[in-house]
Design a protein around this motif. Structure first.
Motif, PDB file in Angstrom:
ATOM      1  N   LYS A 119       0.889  -1.345  -0.169  1.00 44.26           N
ATOM      2  CA  LYS A 119       0.073  -0.175  -0.086  1.00 44.26           C
ATOM      3  C   LYS A 119       0.734   1.373   0.009  1.00 44.26           C
ATOM      4  CE  LYS A 119      -4.114  -1.949   2.326  1.00 44.26           C
ATOM      5  NZ  LYS A 119      -5.075  -1.691   3.370  1.00 44.26           N
ATOM      6  N   GLN A 123       1.036   4.079  -2.836  1.00 45.22           N
ATOM      7  CA  GLN A 123       0.954   5.594  -2.539  1.00 45.22           C
ATOM      8  C   GLN A 123       2.121   6.345  -3.178  1.00 45.22           C
ATOM      9  OE1 GLN A 123       0.138   6.343   1.497  1.00 45.22           O
ATOM     10  NE2 GLN A 123      -0.288   8.465   1.212  1.00 45.22           N
ATOM     11  N   ARG A 126       1.732   6.662  -7.013  1.00 45.92           N
ATOM     12  CA  ARG A 126       0.794   7.653  -7.101  1.00 45.92           C
ATOM     13  C   ARG A 126       1.151   8.930  -7.000  1.00 45.92           C
ATOM     14  NH1 ARG A 126      -4.234   5.113  -3.964  1.00 45.92           N
ATOM     15  NH2 ARG A 126      -4.766   3.587  -5.633  1.00 45.92           N
TER      16      ARG A 126
END
Length: 159
Positions: A119, A123, A126
């Protein structure tokens, strides 16, 4: 090394240093089966691994290639020698420690940590994509129709 029976599981044990060789299928069985884990704990009760020593790269018992050294479960602290296709070599006390790690929820913690790491990586990707300027759009010539091409040719002739 001599064959030793641990519950329903057979493995090889060194009579001098008490290290064990476990083939890949047997190691998976031990990891997945509570009865096999109980047999390991019963076979070597309270056995602990010796305090650090020199790092040794071992050859696979089956194929003779140098094995990879991995921290079991990425969190256990038990560095084991693995030949992906054949099996795992464990120093004295490591199999006992790995079973204790699994029974204490270590694999669940390792999976949760891996999910959190993924995760976090997602992130970061992104954020990196958002910080990057948008790429120039490419022209898709395959979507042009004959009419579009004819119109472009007509414009070029008029110029």
């Amino acid at each position: 090394m001599q064959e030793v029976q641990v519950g329903d599981t057979a493995m090889l044990e060194c009579g001098q240093c008490h290290a064990v060789w476990v083939d890949a299928a047997t190691f998976e069985q031990i990891c997945a089966n509570a009865e096999a884990q109980a047999a390991v704990l019963h076979q070597w009760p309270g056995q602990t691994r010796p305090a650090g020593g020199e790092v040794r790269y071992r050859k696979c018992v089956a194929c003779g290639t140098i094995m990879n050294r991995l921290n079991f479960g990425r969190l256990s602290g038990h560095i084991v020698d693995v030949c992906r296709g054949h099996g795992t070599f464990l120093d004295a006390g490591e199999l006992h420690g790995i079973v204790r790690f699994m029974q204490g929820g270590g694999l669940d913690r390792a999976r949760q940590r891996q999910i959190e790491d993924l995760k976090e990586q997602e992130q970061r990707l992104r954020q990196a994509q958002m910080a990057r300027p948008a790429p120039a759009t490419e022209f898709d010539f395959d979507s042009w129709t004959r009419k579009d091409l004819q119109g472009l040719l007509d414009q070029l002739r008029r110029s």
